[in-house]
Design an enzyme around this catalytic site. Sequence first.
Site, PDB file in Angstrom:
ATOM      1  N   SER A   1      12.294  73.172  72.162  1.00  0.00           N
ATOM      2  CA  SER A   1      10.913  72.790  72.462  1.00  0.00           C
ATOM      3  C   SER A   1      10.830  72.032  73.775  1.00  0.00           C
ATOM      4  O   SER A   1      11.751  71.305  74.149  1.00  0.00           O
ATOM      5  CB  SER A   1      10.387  71.893  71.327  1.00  0.00           C
TER       6      SER A   1
ATOM      7  N   LYS B   1      15.629  68.289  68.389  1.00  0.00           N
ATOM      8  CA  LYS B   1      15.756  69.472  69.253  1.00  0.00           C
ATOM      9  C   LYS B   1      16.741  69.197  70.394  1.00  0.00           C
ATOM     10  O   LYS B   1      17.569  70.022  70.739  1.00  0.00           O
ATOM     11  CB  LYS B   1      14.384  69.863  69.825  1.00  0.00           C
TER      12      LYS B   1
ATOM     13  N   TYR C   1      11.372  64.257  65.681  1.00  0.00           N
ATOM     14  CA  TYR C   1      11.340  65.738  65.733  1.00  0.00           C
ATOM     15  C   TYR C   1      11.894  66.204  67.075  1.00  0.00           C
ATOM     16  O   TYR C   1      12.826  67.013  67.135  1.00  0.00           O
ATOM     17  CB  TYR C   1       9.913  66.261  65.538  1.00  0.00           C
TER      18      TYR C   1
HETATM   19  C1  WQD Z   1      -1.848  69.504  71.900  1.00  0.00           C
HETATM   20  C2  WQD Z   1      -2.889  68.636  72.600  1.00  0.00           C
HETATM   21  C3  WQD Z   1      -3.206  66.459  71.634  1.00  0.00           C
HETATM   22  C4  WQD Z   1      -4.828  67.785  67.832  1.00  0.00           C
HETATM   23  C5  WQD Z   1       3.676  69.555  69.470  1.00  0.00           C
HETATM   24  C6  WQD Z   1       5.180  69.523  69.555  1.00  0.00           C
HETATM   25  C7  WQD Z   1       5.693  70.841  70.069  1.00  0.00           C
HETATM   26  C8  WQD Z   1       5.202  71.906  69.159  1.00  0.00           C
HETATM   27  C9  WQD Z   1       3.665  71.919  69.171  1.00  0.00           C
HETATM   28  C10 WQD Z   1       6.196  72.616  67.117  1.00  0.00           C
HETATM   29  C11 WQD Z   1      -2.455  67.178  72.747  1.00  0.00           C
HETATM   30  C12 WQD Z   1      -4.466  67.312  71.507  1.00  0.00           C
HETATM   31  C13 WQD Z   1      -4.285  67.801  69.108  1.00  0.00           C
HETATM   32  C14 WQD Z   1      -6.120  67.242  67.618  1.00  0.00           C
HETATM   33  C15 WQD Z   1      -6.283  66.747  69.964  1.00  0.00           C
HETATM   34  N1  WQD Z   1       5.673  71.654  67.844  1.00  0.00           N
HETATM   35  N2  WQD Z   1      -5.015  67.287  70.137  1.00  0.00           N
HETATM   36  N3  WQD Z   1      -6.800  66.745  68.705  1.00  0.00           N
HETATM   37  O1  WQD Z   1       1.661  67.635  70.529  1.00  0.00           O
HETATM   38  O2  WQD Z   1       1.444  69.255  72.522  1.00  0.00           O
HETATM   39  O3  WQD Z   1       3.139  69.700  70.760  1.00  0.00           O
HETATM   40  O4  WQD Z   1       3.234  70.635  68.689  1.00  0.00           O
HETATM   41  O5  WQD Z   1       6.453  73.729  67.409  1.00  0.00           O
HETATM   42  O6  WQD Z   1       7.089  70.822  70.060  1.00  0.00           O
HETATM   43  O7  WQD Z   1       5.572  68.519  70.472  1.00  0.00           O
HETATM   44  O8  WQD Z   1       0.728  69.983  70.240  1.00  0.00           O
HETATM   45  O9  WQD Z   1      -1.329  70.899  69.272  1.00  0.00           O
HETATM   46  O10 WQD Z   1      -0.490  68.649  68.430  1.00  0.00           O
HETATM   47  O11 WQD Z   1      -1.481  68.815  70.702  1.00  0.00           O
HETATM   48  O12 WQD Z   1      -6.926  66.294  70.930  1.00  0.00           O
HETATM   49  O13 WQD Z   1      -6.655  67.179  66.483  1.00  0.00           O
HETATM   50  O14 WQD Z   1      -4.068  68.625  71.804  1.00  0.00           O
HETATM   51  O15 WQD Z   1      -3.556  65.123  71.991  1.00  0.00           O
HETATM   52  O16 WQD Z   1      -2.942  66.685  73.972  1.00  0.00           O
HETATM   53  P1  WQD Z   1       1.718  69.023  71.075  1.00  0.00           P
HETATM   54  P2  WQD Z   1      -0.661  69.600  69.570  1.00  0.00           P
END
Ligand code: WQD
Length: 339
Positions: A124, A153, A149
């Site tokens: 990741s 990785k 998490y």
């Molecule tokens: C994306 C953006 C949030 C939810 C993580 C892991 C990565 C992979 C994907 C597994 C961020 C914003 C999110 C919400 C929001 N994991 N957001 N409101 O954190 O980039 O990546 O998940 O495969 O390894 O690190 O993904 O989709 O949680 O967030 O504003 O309700 O959306 O702040 O900026 P992330 P995400």
Amino acid sequence: MKILVTGGVGFIGSHTVVELDEAGFEPVIIDNLYNSNLDVLKGIKSITGKDFPFYNIDCNDVEKVRSLFEKEKFDGVIHFAAYKAVGESVEKPLNYYENNLISLLVLLRVMKEFDVKNFVFSSSCTVYGQPDALPVTELTPRKPANSPYGNTKAIAEDIIRDHVYSGPGLKALALRYFNPIGAHESSLIGELPNGVPSNLVPFITQTAAGLRKSLTVFGSDYNTPDGTCIRDFIHVVDLAKAHVKALSLLQETETENHYDVFNVGTGEGYTVLDLINTFEDVNGVKVNYAIGPRREGDVEKIYAQSDKVNNVMKWTAEKTMADALRDAWNWQLKITPKQ
Ligand code: WQD
């Protein structure tokens, strides 16, 4: 080539099984169904017309994994099976270190016992933390992960690298995913988050479908064009195809004891608001959202420099963020009970 797909009933795993079949590989699925369900196998069959061998096995169970390798002669392994919820990993770090690392160690040991030489690992972009420079290349130094998490990785990559260099004859690639989104265009498989989604796109589709009252956008005071975080959103089918390309690259790689890493991203960064606006435009639906406080541990902006995966692995993202958001919405409509 017969390929063991661990976590093959999961979001990325299931889409990869479909693309492996499409490319003439012979997938065998193991999954402990911790974060998925057997209906996904029906979806895979609806798309491919095939019942792939499935074993309800936990990768931590060395005896069951070993007996599987005795039964099925594998040419390679794609290892997806892992816990992946960033927030949950902060609450239950021991579960994450135990599950994500023991399962890897079991697989690497059993692969060595049975002389299985091709390994693709699901890593990741979280291993980069908040990079100092963008876009990130594979030479961008890793940073202490923002979560247990992410740390599993990074540690897993080191375990694989050190094992490969000890000379077992293994060829291994670590694919550093950016943000996988979307669903198969058939709407027969897609993302099935357990409980309240932690990831952005399933929360958006559930909100638009009326299952959630409102989406909270975590922060609009970042140093970005509209103040919200930037991410590299990659269609899950493109990501699945990257695994097929990775296996082909391993087949072509003559040298044993070979380890390499690839950023698998589109190379484009979009903000959270860009994504919400695109979702509304392509699907003609409104998303009820409000700006809230930043989420602890979020990286401000990250997106891939994808030259290496384009030129060395001969893979390039073909689908757009709009394609992914259309497919995600069609999938949500398919699985949402009629109100
Ligand atoms: C994306 C953006 C949030 C939810 C993580 C892991 C990565 C992979 C994907 C597994 C961020 C914003 C999110 C919400 C929001 N994991 N957001 N409101 O954190 O980039 O990546 O998940 O495969 O390894 O690190 O993904 O989709 O949680 O967030 O504003 O309700 O959306 O702040 O900026 P992330 P995400």
